[in-house]
Enzyme design. Structure first.
Site, short mmCIF file in Angstrom:
data_model
loop_
_atom_site.label_atom_id
_atom_site.label_comp_id
_atom_site.label_asym_id
_atom_site.label_seq_id
_atom_site.Cartn_x
_atom_site.Cartn_y
_atom_site.Cartn_z
N GLU A 465 63.54 81.12 46.64
CA GLU A 465 63.30 80.60 45.29
C GLU A 465 61.86 80.93 44.94
OE1 GLU A 465 63.80 76.38 44.54
OE2 GLU A 465 63.33 76.65 42.43
N ASN A 523 63.16 80.02 38.20
CA ASN A 523 63.38 78.84 37.36
C ASN A 523 63.10 79.18 35.91
OD1 ASN A 523 63.72 76.47 39.36
ND2 ASN A 523 61.98 77.64 40.15
N GLU A 555 67.60 79.62 37.65
CA GLU A 555 67.86 78.19 37.88
C GLU A 555 67.48 77.45 36.62
OE1 GLU A 555 66.01 76.53 41.33
OE2 GLU A 555 66.85 78.06 42.65
N ASP A 585 70.05 73.38 38.62
CA ASP A 585 69.00 72.83 39.48
C ASP A 585 68.94 71.30 39.34
OD1 ASP A 585 66.89 72.84 41.20
OD2 ASP A 585 65.56 74.03 39.95
N GLU A 642 68.14 71.16 48.37
CA GLU A 642 66.69 71.43 48.40
C GLU A 642 65.98 70.20 48.96
OE1 GLU A 642 65.68 72.22 44.25
OE2 GLU A 642 65.65 70.08 43.82
#
Ligand code: C2E
Ligand code: MG
Ligand code: MG
Length: 689
Positions: A465, A523, A555, A585, A642
């Site tokens: 990520e 993201n 995400e 997310d 996560e």
């Protein structure tokens, strides 16, 4: 806004000074005109046919006056003044005032003026004509009155008289407008002076030509004057129509941003003047409306249908708001409503609720009933801002707040505004740090850190990520979550996401060249998905660096996505077509509707770290994580946990069937070169242990 109604009534707190002024003007006008009028019974029968023709034409011309729809209603064009000024030059003050009064009575009836207003207008003309007469007297007897060919001095005298006429008339109107509506005297003066000096000057200065030569004695020539008068009339009309059009949205005919700005500024000035005069607290509100599914309609059904929808919505808005409210279209699917007189936020909220209710009714377009809904943000004057820019910004914050809270109407609350002065300065620095044109070492460097994601069953590193890092030269490391909150409310967010996507794709290409095949998740904010721009950017970037779309994933946080899932559907579908997967997310922190989860083209959910962190010690968190995994499994989605900080959590996740884990237990986010070393060192845990 009903301009006629507004012009015929005077705000209570200014009424005293306004009416005193009106009374004074009327009194002086009576004094000025008493003697000339008293001579009329003897003079009138002796006047020639030319006078009567001019008198008739004056009244006839004003039967259809042209009143431009702009702010300064004094900008109306009254062609009668050409004839009455000619009458003044040739036959004196009494006949001129008489004919002008008759013309004003006719035009006032056509324009629905109140009686006091008509009387006041007659008085202003009487004063203007009186001033012109005084100027002529100062020059001595002129050729116009004697019926002989005028000399240069006569022409100068006529021009000076026209000047005096204009100064008095425009001056009294300016003071009256200022006393009536408030505002700055100089601003009121400036507003119409260029337009009116040209149009009035043209009308008045035609008069000497009309009565200046022997030809004037031919009555038959007088009606020819109508041609240049018509030209002046058309010129005024065209210029004012152009000015009016510049303030309209061409599609819906509503006010545009420029017109709204002028209205808000006028309201702000009026309210400030009222407050200074000690009037009780009064507010006005700016409502910002953004339609929910407009983008979707435009993409799916085409722009023609989208336009039809906007026209329908604007029609409904106009019908719903009050007589004195202003509806404007700011562009795209964004509308604003200015509602001028309120005692508190409740009034604005009621109006917003009424708007929501009218929009709830489906719109039939192309035979399809379409649901339109919108979110409304409200900012109130003066508590949320005293100028247009601040009120707009705060209404915008409230509107985004409404979208995020899945509420339809939100009144601005400073608590939910992330734009404190400190944050705004941070935003400025971020903008500079992102600008490739400016080398801004004082703004710090933006870099990406990468955190590995491990498949639990095999222990293989399946992806990373990408997480933003910005070391600010003064503040040190800026918390990304904080930063995104601030950036999201501004256009900087797009720049930021663009930069992140660019960096990450380039990094993927570098790893690829080094023989490392990884998938990277980026993201993005909800704002990024409101247009298709991001799809084009990603496509271009992937092609340029020869990176496969399967290696990139986006995400989006659950809260943001669920606030307005339909609005981003078009973008998500295009991403899916391109082959770029999308993960949900922070799953578990928002309120996903099952229907949306099923319909949106998602491939992965990421269980929020707050649940993962607690699952080893808290039975509820454990149950939540297990349920999320079951649910995602039923919908065919991959689950990533996560915030996996320890081995115990890792084992629990494995036992409940979680697919992928990410967290400090494996590795913290790190720069790209460190990640390469880390990958070299990495040994999977024995899955069976
Ligand atoms: P996120 O997308 O949920 O990212 C995961 C966050 O969890 C990261 O915080 C990461 O450092 C942190 N984390 C990872 N493993 C652990 C762990 O084992 N324990 C704990 N306590 N935390 C862990 P970070 O980097 O501070 O980012 C915070 C949030 O900021 C991100 O949450 C994401 O929403 C946002 N963000 C970060 N970078 C970007 C970006 O480039 N664009 C956008 N739009 N948002 C970003
Ligand atoms: Mg994330
Ligand atoms: Mg997260």
């Amino acid at each position: 806004m009903d301009a006629a109604a507004r012009r015929n009534t005077v705000p209570a707190e200014r009424a005293a000074s306004f009416y005193t002024f009106v009374g004074a003007v009327i009194t002086v006008a009576v004094l000025v005109s008493a003697v000339p009028i008293s001579h009329l019974p003897q003079d009138l029968p002796t006047l020639p046919a030319a006078f009567w023709v001019m008198a008739a034409l004056a009244v006839l011309c004003d039967y259809r006056p042209f009143a431009p729809p702009g702010r300064r209603q004094s900008s109306a064009v009254f062609p009668s003044i050409c004839f009455t000024f000619a009458i003044l030059l040739a036959w004196g003050l009494g006949p001129a005032i008489l004919v002008q009064a008759a013309a004003v009575v006719v035009s006032s009836m056509r324009l629905h003026h109140a009686v006091w207003r008509s009387v006041f207008n007659v008085a202003q003309y009487a004063l203007a004509l009186g001033a012109a007469e005084a100027m002529l007297l100062a020059f001595g007897e002129t050729a116009f009155a004697e019926g002989v060919a005028p000399s240069w001095i006569d022409v100068v005298a006529a021009a000076a008289a026209a000047g005096a006429w204009f100064v008095v008339k425009y001056g009294t109107v300016t003071v009256a407008v200022r006393l009536h509506s408030g505002g700055n005297l100089w601003d009121t003066f400036r507003l119409g002076v260029a337009f009116e000096s040209v149009s009035i000057g043209a009308l008045l200065l035609l008069a000497p030509i009309l009565v200046g030569g022997p030809a004037s004695l031919s009555v038959a020539l007088i009606p020819l004057m109508l041609v240049p008068l018509f030209a002046v009339y058309r010129m005024s009309r065209l210029s004012s129509e152009q000015e009016h059009l510049a303030r309209l949205d061409p599609l819906t005919g509503l006010a545009n941003r420029k017109a709204l700005l002028a209205e808000v500024q006028e309201q702000a000035t009026m309210h400030a003047a009222r407050a200074a005069a000690g009037a009780p607290d009064q507010h006005f509100a700016l409502l910002l409306l953004d339609l929910d599914r407009f983008k979707h309609v435009n993409d799916a059904l085409g722009h023609a249908v989208g336009d039809q929808l906007l026209i329908e919505v604007s029609g409904r808005l106009v019908q719903t708001v009050g007589r004195t409210d202003v509806v404007a279209r700011l562009g795209g699917d964004e509308f604003a409503i200015l509602t001028p007189r309120l005692t508190d936020a409740g009034g604005a909220r009621t109006l917003a609720d009424r708007i929501v209710a009218t929009l709830a009714e489906p719109v039939a377009l192309d035979g399809l009933p379409l649901d339109v809904a919108g979110s409304i943000g409200i900012a109130l004057y003066p508590e949320h801002g005293e100028d247009f820019a601040t009120l707009m910004r705060h209404a915008d914050v409230a509107m985004y707040d409404a979208k995020h809270r899945r509420d339809t109407v939100v009144v601005y609350a400073p608590e939910s505004d992330h734009n404190t002065p400190e944050r705004l300065s941070l935003l400025g620095d971020l903008r500079r740090a992102l600008d490739p044109e400016v080398a801004a070492p004082d703004a710090g460097e933006i870099t990406m850190y990468y955190q590995p994601q491990i498949e639990i069953q095999t222990g293989a590193v399946v992806g990373v990520e990408a997480l933003l890092r910005w070391r600010h030269p003064k503040r040190g490391m800026v918390d990304p979550e904080e930063l995104i909150k601030v950036a999201e409310q501004s256009a900087v967010m797009r720049l930021l996401t663009r930069r992140v996507v660019d960096d990450v794709v380039e990094q993927l290409a570098k790893w690829q060249a080094a023989g490392v095949c990884l998938r990277a998740a980026v993201n993005v904010s909800i704002r990024d998905l409101h247009t298709l721009e991001i799809v084009d950017q990603i496509r271009e970037r992937l092609t340029r660096f020869a990176v496969s779309p399967a290696q990139l994933q986006l995400e989006i946080t659950e809260g943001a996505l669920m606030a307005d899932p339909r609005r981003v559907l078009a973008t998500l579908s295009e991403l899916a077509k391109l082959g770029v997967a999308v993960a949900l997310d922070d799953f578990g922190t928002g309120y996903s509707s099952m229907q949306h989860l099923r319909r949106l083209p998602l491939t992965e959910v990421k269980v929020d770290r707050s649940f993962v962190l607690g699952m080893a010690t808290d039975a509820d968190d454990h149950a939540i994580v297990r349920t999320v995994i079951d649910l995602a499994g039923a919908l065919g989605l991959r689950v990533v946990a996560e915030g996996v900080e320890d081995e115990r959590t890792w084992r629990l996740l494995r036992s409940v069937g979680c697919h992928v884990a990410q967290g400090w237990f494996y590795a913290r986010p790190m720069p790209a070169d460190e990640l390469a070393e880390w990958l070299g060192r990495y040994r999977p845990l024995n899955p069976s242990s």
